[in-house]
Design an enzyme around this catalytic site. Sequence first.
Site, PDB file in Angstrom:
ATOM      1  CD  GLU A 426      -3.113  -0.674   1.909  1.00  0.00           C
ATOM      2  OE1 GLU A 426      -4.131  -1.527   2.332  1.00  0.00           O
ATOM      3  OE2 GLU A 426      -2.391  -0.005   3.202  1.00  0.00           O
ATOM      4  CB  CYS A 427       0.896   4.090  -0.202  1.00  0.00           C
ATOM      5  SG  CYS A 427       1.002   6.091  -0.531  1.00  0.00           S
ATOM      6  CB  ALA A 428       5.169   3.410   2.145  1.00  0.00           C
ATOM      7  CG  LEU A 430       2.717   1.367  -5.858  1.00  0.00           C
ATOM      8  CD1 LEU A 430       2.550   0.403  -7.215  1.00  0.00           C
ATOM      9  CD2 LEU A 430       1.798   2.961  -6.439  1.00  0.00           C
ATOM     10  CB  SER A 514      -3.003  -0.317  -4.790  1.00  0.00           C
ATOM     11  OG  SER A 514      -4.056   0.750  -5.196  1.00  0.00           O
TER      12      SER A 514
END
Length: 536
Positions: A426-428, A430, A514
């Site tokens: 998630e985010c980081a 990704l 994502s």
Amino acid sequence: MVAIPRLVLAAPASGSGKTTVACGLMAAFRARGLAVSGHKVGPDYIDPSYHALATGRPPRNLDPVLCGEELIAPLFLHGAAGAQVAVVEGVMGLFDGIYERTVVRRSCDDFGSTAHVARLLNAPVVLVIDSSKAGRSVAALVAGFAGFDPRTRVAGVILNRVGSDRHEQLLRDALSPSGIPVFGAIRRTGAIETPSRHLGLIPAAERHAQAIAAISHMSALIQDSCDLAALLSLARHSPPLPAPPWTPTLTPTHPSIPPTPTPSAPVPLPPAPPGPPPPAPASTAPGPPPPAPASVPDISPVGRDVGYFGRVSAVDSGFAVTFVHDSPPNQPQGPKSPRESRGLVAVAGGAAFTFGYTEQVELLEAAGLEVARFDPLRDEDLPEGTAGLIIGGGFPEVHAAELSANERLRSRVAALAASGVPVLAECAGLLYLARTLDGQPMCGVLDVDAAMSPKLTLGYRLARAMTDSPIAGKGDQIRGHEFHRTEVPSGLQPAWLLEPGGPEGHVKGSVVASYLHTHWAGHPTAAARFAAACAS
């Protein structure tokens, strides 16, 4: 019904000093011998990292958008179990909620706001007022907030950034006719300013020694400036909540609790329990210390996980916490499930990956999985027996060179992903799975390059899974939140179709990556799918 003393700290707008006051109040109550539970309204991960230091307990978020308003009281009761007082820090201004009607069906105009959560918890609100550039006008401001919505009880104020004794007296005289209590007056000080950068405050795990010292200063400031006895009395007059505590289960639950009242049907707060009402403080001098409880339940947080950065190593007024990167490498953290383990899930932590909701780990353990932390900045290998990998949010862009230098771990992550083990990023996470981040080599699991961007992407999203993945089936809907200043192009097989937005993220084999942050308490089937993927 469960009765937990509680209050909500709110403000007219962001930047008023809520976090300083909230952390200071949590730590001050704890210094008086109380077991304190800290909570944050909304999706923010950073403020709760300071709550964990102040309380010695796992941080908790209360977000009606991500979890559903029906779960707010149950999640609060679960997180505050064993506490003698709970402090809830608000988000933005008191009545600022979600505006997008496409993301969630709103039952009120301020859905997701601090006021909304305060009503769901039937908790009194104490306004933190930035008084640095105001005089008598503070009274008009407070009167407006107190009268704006009769369903939301503004029970008092704390005056922040007061310039002098004369300034304080002017403010108190202006507020006196309203009858709204002043619970404290805090002088301007730069001694405990928490540094910020491109996405807000720097997380506690990245400045742990300074953060612990700051919490100690905040505690002393609140003890010197606020009437703790009056605030505790106010919290103790909160009525019991008619809801069962949330428990980590792998299927959606819908507790039978009253729905949120609509704006056209104001509902008054129930009467306070027997006893005198909370006193209105009359001066800046702090009142007598709260009485010590007759007996304290065994709620020791020693050894308990306090978020994605560490666990409590000692309980005293020094706020001792052992951080992931101060612990022996690859050690399981948090309580093990009593069930037979279905596998081990490695969860990234340390200074680069500090974002994650406590309930995610609790759901994984409820699924029979063992959770082990590892620090990609320091550990050169994944925990032995890793059957699943979760890399949550954080700031890899700040630590890109160090992450890139750990070539051995990067190759281990790439090999694990290629072997078919389920991976959630998630985010980081990704960014870490990308080929490069700002030109620095990363794990190369995804054939994309990540880079910093001047554009801030921020907001809630309604997401529909575009294909099967370890956490969702094709067509499943989930609500999430984006908050980043980086760019990564979508893959050949996007993970989600976002509204507002479009295709986003990547699904590649057993990897789902994502920008979307999700709260699994609102979507426990994600834990069930991930556990099943680990077992297979």
